[in-house]
Design an enzyme around this catalytic site. Structure first.
Site, PDB file in Angstrom:
ATOM      1  N   GLN A  43       0.831  -1.205   0.000  1.00  0.00           N
ATOM      2  CA  GLN A  43       0.000   0.000   0.000  1.00  0.00           C
ATOM      3  C   GLN A  43       0.861   1.249   0.000  1.00  0.00           C
ATOM      4  OE1 GLN A  43      -2.665   0.104   3.404  1.00  0.00           O
ATOM      5  NE2 GLN A  43      -2.625   2.311   3.426  1.00  0.00           N
TER       6      GLN A  43
ATOM      7  N   SER B 262       0.524   6.528   2.804  1.00  0.00           N
ATOM      8  CA  SER B 262       1.117   7.517   3.721  1.00  0.00           C
ATOM      9  C   SER B 262       2.365   8.151   3.142  1.00  0.00           C
ATOM     10  CB  SER B 262       1.494   6.847   5.043  1.00  0.00           C
ATOM     11  OG  SER B 262       0.365   6.354   5.688  1.00  0.00           O
TER      12      SER B 262
ATOM     13  N   SER C 294       4.453  -1.597   4.487  1.00  0.00           N
ATOM     14  CA  SER C 294       4.916  -2.917   4.921  1.00  0.00           C
ATOM     15  C   SER C 294       4.895  -3.864   3.729  1.00  0.00           C
ATOM     16  CB  SER C 294       4.064  -3.447   6.076  1.00  0.00           C
ATOM     17  OG  SER C 294       2.722  -3.472   5.719  1.00  0.00           O
TER      18      SER C 294
ATOM     19  N   GLU D 188      -9.583  -1.788   6.198  1.00  0.00           N
ATOM     20  CA  GLU D 188      -8.490  -2.000   7.130  1.00  0.00           C
ATOM     21  C   GLU D 188      -8.998  -1.968   8.556  1.00  0.00           C
ATOM     22  OE1 GLU D 188      -5.591   1.137   7.303  1.00  0.00           O
ATOM     23  OE2 GLU D 188      -4.065  -0.203   8.083  1.00  0.00           O
TER      24      GLU D 188
ATOM     25  N   GLU E  91      -5.955   9.197  18.034  1.00  0.00           N
ATOM     26  CA  GLU E  91      -6.531  10.540  17.999  1.00  0.00           C
ATOM     27  C   GLU E  91      -7.512  10.667  16.833  1.00  0.00           C
ATOM     28  OE1 GLU E  91      -3.194   9.919  18.346  1.00  0.00           O
ATOM     29  OE2 GLU E  91      -3.245  10.255  20.499  1.00  0.00           O
TER      30      GLU E  91
END
Lengths: 396, 369, 396, 369
Positions: free
Chosen positions: A113, A116, A148, A231, A366
């Site tokens: 993936q 990010s 990953s 996910e 958060e």
């Protein structure tokens, strides 16, 4: 026995009759299973499934396991099976579905993936990786992080910015990217455990054919969100009492009567209760999902999962005292690239450190609290200065 | 409830100067990359840094009287040094040698104390890291001919020491003995906190010099001093975590704003500030009680240790979490502090052990009493 | 002995010589003491003081106490002494200082505070009470709330809106209000303990002379903030070990060995440690203040004070179990108006309930966290939609 | 670790209907002002409400088999009722009479059970409120002529009861006896939670009818059922606090915005949501285990009680705090929930007592074992 189950049994028998697991090459069997619609029965016919409710999969899996059939090693292709596949199914063209789903399921093509970035973590829509159209292909440049399995992956799901003049959520597009492209450079990213579970991925003039665009241009945010919802749902399954971190720490407690103290005892019992309640909450959530009532507890459960893992592993260090400070199992601090993530393995020190990631990866605690507050409780969203302005003017 | 004395909790000018000096030296010679390298076996930072602290600044002699070759300072100055070492997660044996071993030797004759004060020798006490002032202590046996044998595991400060202090069984009770580190078999432990790496030590007929007959009280006093001052290391560590996190969140953008503007994080940082300020008050009080040799020292230490241990861990955990993914990486120094804080938490008595001792001291007995 | 102390002793001797406490009427003695500059020595000469550092007050108090001199009952005029007096000293005209400070200090005139309103609690600047100028007087209309001691007060410090066209912080003015004005109506406000410590105060065409305006028109926010800073500093003094709630609960623990359990033991010890650290933090803060270094810990200390009081009183109920559920001391639930606030008095149930107010009154814990984050740590302020717009357009 | 059964944790349609019916009735006949009035001695709401619940809806008979005059429902339905009673902080003796006393009488003959089921009589068990299923129980003495004497303090449900159940000492061990409330001296206690007001009861030679020889197991089973189902009351109470607070913060303005938009509060409410959802799962599991008479019942109860007790208190405390000043006032109903939650926390065993029991059941022994 229901007619559906009877039919499934017949199909499994037919597959086994034509492809004796003992005499068939592994990949050949897996492809045949896929073609028989027995890979994931809730997928459409022709795409590895039969269009049945998902719960019937268990019947097929158990019959095939009993017959000694080879498995597809889902642990080696978590991103592919858990995230790429449902997204391709939902947003892909027929051609894309036919091209990608079969080798994905058989494990011939492992996925990773590329979402990010250093500047786009919680604020995922802030992606700065650029994809510029050049005829029938897109030229991609940028840096991704927290990937990953990049070193083992053949393909990636990728979000890139295709129009910086639009507000940030509107200028993104979703691609399927070939990891063997010469512009793809993978560097291991070492983390506090000493291991390098993740990678940084540098994309330099990577060429992605437009046929590998998933969804429309500019629709990347919507597609990526569908991926991420998959996910979050897949995290935090605890169906057995004393599974996960509480199980490890409870065993340590039982093995080390010399180290027990009253204060640690009460903390352990509280965590045991929390873990059991977490298990029950998950059980109820699964019952709701099975009834087709999606519950709002998914994000909340991940919060609890991370909290328990962190508190329990922290307690284990206090319990074992200096014994927990011996970071000796396996490779110590030597940088290795583990085959797969292990939250509860190795020793107490490793568990303590690794658990810190549980409240960051897959959505920080958060962000999850924001999601619960806004989507579940209906409280107002944050003030968003960057929402309606062109991305290039807000990006930092 | 009898009332404790009111100690001066503010730094003197001398202490403020000392702080600035130590911080300056650490800034120059103890950067995070060099400390991180220790985890991969590159300990190049350790010896030069320790030599600077001891030979240039004379810090190993703070607790040693002037007439014994030391600086004749007090535990208050040692606390300042430890706060700064905590801020830097510095991999030097100040606590084990200049506080604990030195305190154990204060009542001994001979030159060892002066050599420690001068930084010519470095010592450590052979006890497990977690041994607190009230815990059972390892006492090693002798063959009656001045040779001592036995093992102690998970000892801090050994790798940096040339001198080992051991409790040695004698007919008159445990005596304090000195053994050369070269006479010991030392097996380094791959440690969670490599900035205070542990080792397993075995003595097999090693030559020992007895330096104090009443060894056990001296060792307990040394561990008491260590516990009282460890709180300052923890307070310093916690403050670094707070300040570093606040600074990062003031510049890190997400959603077009700096992350430090999000109220949920602001409130957590406000709470953490409250804890860090409180920890530093508790730590300075314990150091002041030690410096004054006040009867309240044990209470002050139990309070400071049980409080500061958890605050340091909490601060380091918040630093990792609030840095987001970057805080989980090897490159960012947050992990050095997390590991140090977690190891410090169980060092010299766990928070729970200190509370248990406190319960006796302040007449709050448990359920079975 | 310093020269200052010697001089103070002389002044005290002189006062006692001229006004023998045994033979002087109480008020007369207090007025003489004020006039001798021995009321609050750190106030200016002529206003009850001598312009000395505040710490010298202790010398005077102790000498006079030894001589059997009457006190001014500060517990009966907390708002006056703690909040009104320093504000009048700082912002008042010479005439106002002379008019108000003496009877305030002697207790002849008790003060209360008219700041909070139903729509202006944490958001104090949102005050809607209007003051409209009518020649030399202001006509005030509105509703105030959370006014303690209103029923005993002769005067009030009052914040009212004098210009609704300005942004909210700019349109406020600070007044000294006569509580005997016929337009002032006081209603007791009952709280969860059953008591009515506070009042609602309704102001209907109350006429306040312009000479009772404190500070300039429109400067009310700045003046009110000075008042509130005095309030916050005055809270949370714990100079003795085991003072406050931890002392009460520790005594209960000692008296009830039958009710001790291991989990409560560890929680009690943690709170004891927290309380002791709170005491030490306060001690250091006072030492800083004495050195003229105001520390940033004031707001933080109030946070801790409230947390400890709430946790300790909650623990006491769990310890005493059903014995803590007997709400029998004094008046039970009957509504009374207590003479003064008692955080740790009556029984365990009362303490538990009353402590809930500790994180609300005098600045909620949420507001205090904002203050610490913004003023101490320098983090950005909240997004303020109402900051620069006319109040009348934002008010709700 | 042996694995517990997977129970159905979702409401049936019958349960959903029951919930709607009970909520409707409580909305209509149990408003907050009427409940608050109980604190000032005006108990006008109590009897009519209890009669509606029992005679109109037949709820007192839920746990009683049909052939004994009850509804033949299960603990799952009783849990639904208790959740709703918790939501309303309703001052009715459902838990004490329709759950605890009724369960204690299940193995008795005679008409009392049917009369309780019909709402014709109301009973309570003479034990202190905090007595849990494993605690020592008060056993009263007799004069051998069917007259019983003794005192029990802080008993719940007495003021609403006409019938008292007592454990009576006999040569064969404690038997279960029935005493008319009018034969007892009942002194009401001004209680922290007036919605479940306590009383001190003294029997002085009161006439008693023994209804069960094996009294103690029946009483312990009753307290076990009470504890299992109290969790649902607590879960319902906690949910009211969450929902009411969220609703208030969506409309309450401060600083020109609704307070519910401030992130620090959003995060606290998200955490509270997580707790409340978890509490309701734990509570429904305990009720399901009770309904199924599952061997896991005691574990399920300890888990639910220790968890839900604290969540209810936390939810009520957050409700008070996040309402700001208004939550501290007598007029706002938040205090009713705070008081009920705090009293519930110590009812039928404290959270700590339930964890202690759990430690034995799941093989996590304490330090001294």
């Amino acid at each position: 026995m229901s007619a559906v189950v009877a039919d499934l049994e017949k199909r499994v028998d037919a597959l086994l009759a034509e492809h004796d697991p003992a005499a068939t090459e592994r990949l050949e069997f897996l492809r045949a299973r896929f073609d028989a619609g027995l890979a994931w029965v809730w997928y459409p016919e022709g795409l590895g499934g039969l269009g049945l409710p998902q719960e019937h999969q268990a019947v097929v899996d158990s019959l095939l396991a009993k017959a000694g059939a080879p498995g597809n090693h889902p642990e080696k292709n978590g991103i592919g099976l858990g995230m790429a596949a449902p997204t391709i199914l939902r947003f892909g063209t027929d051609e894309q579905r036919r091209r990608y789903l079969r080798p994905l399921w058989t494990g011939e093509e492992v996925w990773c993936q590329l979402f990010s970035e250093p500047g786009a973590g919680s604020d995922l829509a802030n992606v700065a990786t650029r994809a510029v159209r050049d005829g029938d292909t897109w030229v991609v440049n940028g840096q991704k992080v927290w990937t990953s399995g990049a070193q083992n992956a053949r393909l990636a799901i990728l979000v890139a910015r295709t129009d910086p003049d639009l507000p940030k959520h509107a200028g993104l597009t979703y691609f399927l990217c070939d990891m063997t492209d010469p512009g793809v450079e993978i560097r291991p990213l070492r983390q506090i455990t000493g291991e390098a579970e993740f990678n940084e991925v540098f994309l330099t003039d990577v060429r992605v054919p437009d046929s590998q665009r998933l969804g429309a241009e500019g629709e990347g945010w919507r597609v990526a969100n569908a991926t991420l919802n998959n996910e979050r749902v897949s995290i935090g399954r605890a169906s057995e009492r004393e599974s996960g971190m509480i199980g490890v720490v409870s065993r340590t407690w039982r093995e080390r009567p010399d180290r027990r103290t009253p204060d640690l005892h009460d903390r352990l019992l509280r965590l045991w209760v929390d873990s059991e309640v977490f298990r029950l909450t998950g059980q109820r959530l699964r019952q709701k999902l099975a009834q087709g009532q999606p519950g709002p507890e998914g994000a909340a459960m991940k919060l609890t999962f991370a909290r328990i893992a962190q508190q329990a592993s922290g307690l284990e260090v206090e319990l074992l005292r200096e014994d927990a400070l011996r970071y000796e199992s396996d490779q110590g601090w030597t940088q290795v690239r583990p085959d797969r993530v292990d939250f509860t393995g190795r020793d107490a020190g490793y568990r303590y450190l690794r658990a810190k990631g549980n409240s960051i990866e897959g959505g920080t605690s958060e962000i999850l609290r924001n999601i619960v507050a806004e989507r579940v409780l209906g409280l107002p969203g944050e003030h968003r200065v960057d929402k309606d302005r062109p991305w290039k003017e807000t990006a930092r | 409830m009898s009332q404790p004395p009111v100690l001066d909790l503010l730094p003197t000018e001398v202490e403020a100067d000392l702080r600035a000096t130590v911080r300056g030296l650490l800034d120059a010679r103890c950067d995070a990359a060099a400390v991180t390298a220790v985890y991969d076996g590159d300990r190049a930072v350790v010896t030069p840094l320790w030599q600077s602290l001891t030979r240039e600044l004379g810090l190993a002699g703070l607790l040693v009287p002037e007439d014994r070759g030391g600086a004749g300072a007090s535990a208050r100055e040692a606390a300042v040094v430890l706060e700064e070492l905590g801020r830097a997660a510095a991999p030097v044996p100040f606590l084990t040698s200049a506080v604990i071993a030195t305190t154990a030797l204060l009542d001994t004759d001979g030159d060892l104390l002066a050599e420690l004060a001068a930084g010519e020798r470095t010592a450590t006490l052979l006890v497990p890291l977690s041994a607190g002032p009230q815990d059972p202590l390892p006492v090693l046996g002798t063959d009656g001919a001045g040779r001592v044998s036995g093992s102690v595991t998970s000892v801090a400060g050994v790798l940096e020491a040339d001198t080992l202090l051991v409790l040695v069984a004698t007919d008159a009770g445990p005596a304090l003995g000195v053994v050369g580190a070269s006479a010991a078999s030392v097996v380094p432990v791959v440690s969670l906190d490599m900035t205070r790496q542990l080792a397993d030590v075995t003595l097999d007929g090693a030559e020992v010099t007895l330096v104090l007959d009443e060894g056990e009280p001296a060792v307990r006093r040394a561990l008491q001093a260590g516990a009282a001052l460890l709180a300052s290391e923890q307070a310093g560590l916690a403050r670094w975590c707070l300040e570093e996190t606040v600074a990062y969140l003031k510049v890190r953008p997400q959603f077009g704003r700096v992350v430090g503007g999000f109220q949920a994080l602001k409130h957590r940082l406000a709470d953490l500030f409250t804890e860090v300020e409180s920890a530093s008050a508790a730590a300075v009080n314990a150091a002041a009680a030690l410096a004054a040799d006040d009867p309240d020292l044990v209470v002050a230490t139990c309070v400071a240790q049980s409080y500061c241990s958890d605050v340091a861990v909490h601060a380091a955990e918040e630093a990792v979490q609030l840095h987001g993914g970057i805080g989980m990486t090897w490159e960012h120094p947050a992990h050095l502090y997390l590991k140090r804080a977690k190891a410090d938490q169980v060092a010299l008595g766990t928070p729970g052990a200190h509370r248990t001792r406190l319960a006796e001291l302040v007449d709050l007995p448990g359920a079975s009493a």
